[in-house]
Design a protein around this motif. Structure first.
Motif, PDB file in Angstrom:
ATOM      1  N   GLY A 102       6.146   7.096  -0.901  1.00 56.83           N
ATOM      2  CA  GLY A 102       6.387   6.375   0.343  1.00 56.83           C
ATOM      3  C   GLY A 102       6.649   7.282   1.530  1.00 56.83           C
ATOM      4  O   GLY A 102       7.360   6.896   2.451  1.00 56.83           O
ATOM      5  N   GLY A 103       6.112   8.516   1.507  1.00 54.24           N
ATOM      6  CA  GLY A 103       6.308   9.436   2.614  1.00 54.24           C
ATOM      7  C   GLY A 103       7.668  10.106   2.620  1.00 54.24           C
ATOM      8  O   GLY A 103       8.026  10.773   3.580  1.00 54.24           O
ATOM      9  N   GLU A 161      10.177   2.783  -0.916  1.00 55.23           N
ATOM     10  CA  GLU A 161       9.250   1.884  -0.236  1.00 55.23           C
ATOM     11  C   GLU A 161       8.573   0.996  -1.272  1.00 55.23           C
ATOM     12  O   GLU A 161       8.377   1.395  -2.414  1.00 55.23           O
ATOM     13  CB  GLU A 161       8.203   2.691   0.520  1.00 55.23           C
ATOM     14  CG  GLU A 161       8.751   3.517   1.660  1.00 55.23           C
ATOM     15  CD  GLU A 161       9.255   2.685   2.827  1.00 55.23           C
ATOM     16  OE1 GLU A 161       8.623   1.664   3.156  1.00 55.23           O
ATOM     17  OE2 GLU A 161      10.296   3.055   3.398  1.00 55.23           O
ATOM     18  N   LYS A 162       8.171  -0.200  -0.862  1.00 56.48           N
ATOM     19  CA  LYS A 162       7.659  -1.198  -1.795  1.00 56.48           C
ATOM     20  C   LYS A 162       6.512  -0.667  -2.647  1.00 56.48           C
ATOM     21  O   LYS A 162       5.562  -0.085  -2.147  1.00 56.48           O
ATOM     22  CB  LYS A 162       7.193  -2.435  -1.035  1.00 56.48           C
ATOM     23  CG  LYS A 162       6.789  -3.542  -1.967  1.00 56.48           C
ATOM     24  CD  LYS A 162       6.538  -4.828  -1.251  1.00 56.48           C
ATOM     25  CE  LYS A 162       6.183  -5.876  -2.280  1.00 56.48           C
ATOM     26  NZ  LYS A 162       6.061  -7.185  -1.697  1.00 56.48           N
ATOM     27  N   LEU A 163       6.630  -0.885  -3.962  1.00 54.58           N
ATOM     28  CA  LEU A 163       5.610  -0.486  -4.929  1.00 54.58           C
ATOM     29  C   LEU A 163       4.936  -1.729  -5.494  1.00 54.58           C
ATOM     30  O   LEU A 163       5.520  -2.816  -5.523  1.00 54.58           O
ATOM     31  CB  LEU A 163       6.245   0.320  -6.068  1.00 54.58           C
ATOM     32  CG  LEU A 163       6.940   1.612  -5.675  1.00 54.58           C
ATOM     33  CD1 LEU A 163       7.657   2.204  -6.869  1.00 54.58           C
ATOM     34  CD2 LEU A 163       5.955   2.602  -5.102  1.00 54.58           C
ATOM     35  N   THR A 173       1.946  -0.682  -2.100  1.00 57.39           N
ATOM     36  CA  THR A 173       1.114  -1.870  -1.956  1.00 57.39           C
ATOM     37  C   THR A 173      -0.136  -1.577  -1.150  1.00 57.39           C
ATOM     38  O   THR A 173      -1.197  -2.112  -1.436  1.00 57.39           O
ATOM     39  CB  THR A 173       1.901  -3.005  -1.298  1.00 57.39           C
ATOM     40  OG1 THR A 173       2.485  -2.508  -0.081  1.00 57.39           O
ATOM     41  CG2 THR A 173       2.999  -3.497  -2.207  1.00 57.39           C
ATOM     42  N   ALA A 174      -0.047  -0.721  -0.146  1.00 52.95           N
ATOM     43  CA  ALA A 174      -1.231  -0.379   0.649  1.00 52.95           C
ATOM     44  C   ALA A 174      -2.230   0.398  -0.191  1.00 52.95           C
ATOM     45  O   ALA A 174      -3.438   0.150  -0.148  1.00 52.95           O
ATOM     46  CB  ALA A 174      -0.823   0.433   1.872  1.00 52.95           C
ATOM     47  N   ALA A 209      -8.093  -1.472  -4.998  1.00 54.70           N
ATOM     48  CA  ALA A 209      -8.750  -2.700  -5.430  1.00 54.70           C
ATOM     49  C   ALA A 209     -10.010  -2.963  -4.608  1.00 54.70           C
ATOM     50  O   ALA A 209     -11.011  -3.459  -5.125  1.00 54.70           O
ATOM     51  CB  ALA A 209      -7.796  -3.882  -5.300  1.00 54.70           C
ATOM     52  N   HIS A 210      -9.946  -2.600  -3.344  1.00 50.26           N
ATOM     53  CA  HIS A 210     -11.094  -2.809  -2.471  1.00 50.26           C
ATOM     54  C   HIS A 210     -12.247  -1.881  -2.830  1.00 50.26           C
ATOM     55  O   HIS A 210     -13.409  -2.260  -2.760  1.00 50.26           O
ATOM     56  CB  HIS A 210     -10.688  -2.593  -1.014  1.00 50.26           C
ATOM     57  CG  HIS A 210     -11.807  -2.793  -0.043  1.00 50.26           C
ATOM     58  ND1 HIS A 210     -12.339  -4.029   0.218  1.00 50.26           N
ATOM     59  CD2 HIS A 210     -12.503  -1.922   0.714  1.00 50.26           C
ATOM     60  CE1 HIS A 210     -13.309  -3.905   1.098  1.00 50.26           C
ATOM     61  NE2 HIS A 210     -13.429  -2.638   1.424  1.00 50.26           N
TER      62      HIS A 210
END
Length: 144
Positions: A8-9, A23-25, A114-115, A121-122
């Protein structure tokens, strides 16, 4: 044994049993994850990462951080003002194990934000968007 990991940086110094707010995982509560970006394990310093090292952790919960308030006021003759609030999405994890070697053979899911999960996935094969029917019909008509 301790390790310095990057997610998360940010960088965190951890050892077994530590509880972190990161940060959100992309993981659910109870799931086991593995951080692979390890900068240092005990006295081994990576250049930039330590090869084969990992930190395994268990996801405790998905939480929100404290609310931060941002107050905006325009200058002089304008009587407008606005208060904005924000709560950061965080993941609470408990470090279970620090591995100096053999991280690739564990089979534990890698910790991704999440990003990063959205981008992966994309770009995954087989997930290309289907061409729209009208465009497909026009393209077929143009070829004839």
């Amino acid at each position: 044994m301790f390790a310095v990991l990057k997610t998360g940086g940010k960088q965190y110094k951890v050892q077994a049993g530590d509880v972190l707010r990161v940060e959100k995982l992309d993981a659910v509560a109870g799931e086991k994850i593995q951080f692979n970006d390890i900068l240092m394990v005990d006295t081994t310093v990576g250049a930039p990462l330590v090869a084969g090292a990992a930190v395994q952790a268990e996801v405790i919960d998905q939480i929100k951080g404290e609310k931060t308030i941002h107050y905006v006021k325009r200058r002089r003759k304008h009587s407008s003002q606005r208060t904005k609030g924000h709560r950061q999405h965080l993941t609470l994890v408990r470090v279970t194990e620090v591995l100096a070697t053999g991280a690739d053979k564990t089979g534990v899911k890698a910790a991704t934000g999440t990003a990063a999960a959205r981008v992966a996935a994309h770009e995954a094969p087989g997930t290309a968007k289907a061409e729209k029917p009208k465009r497909a019909a026009k393209a077929a008509a143009a070829q004839e």
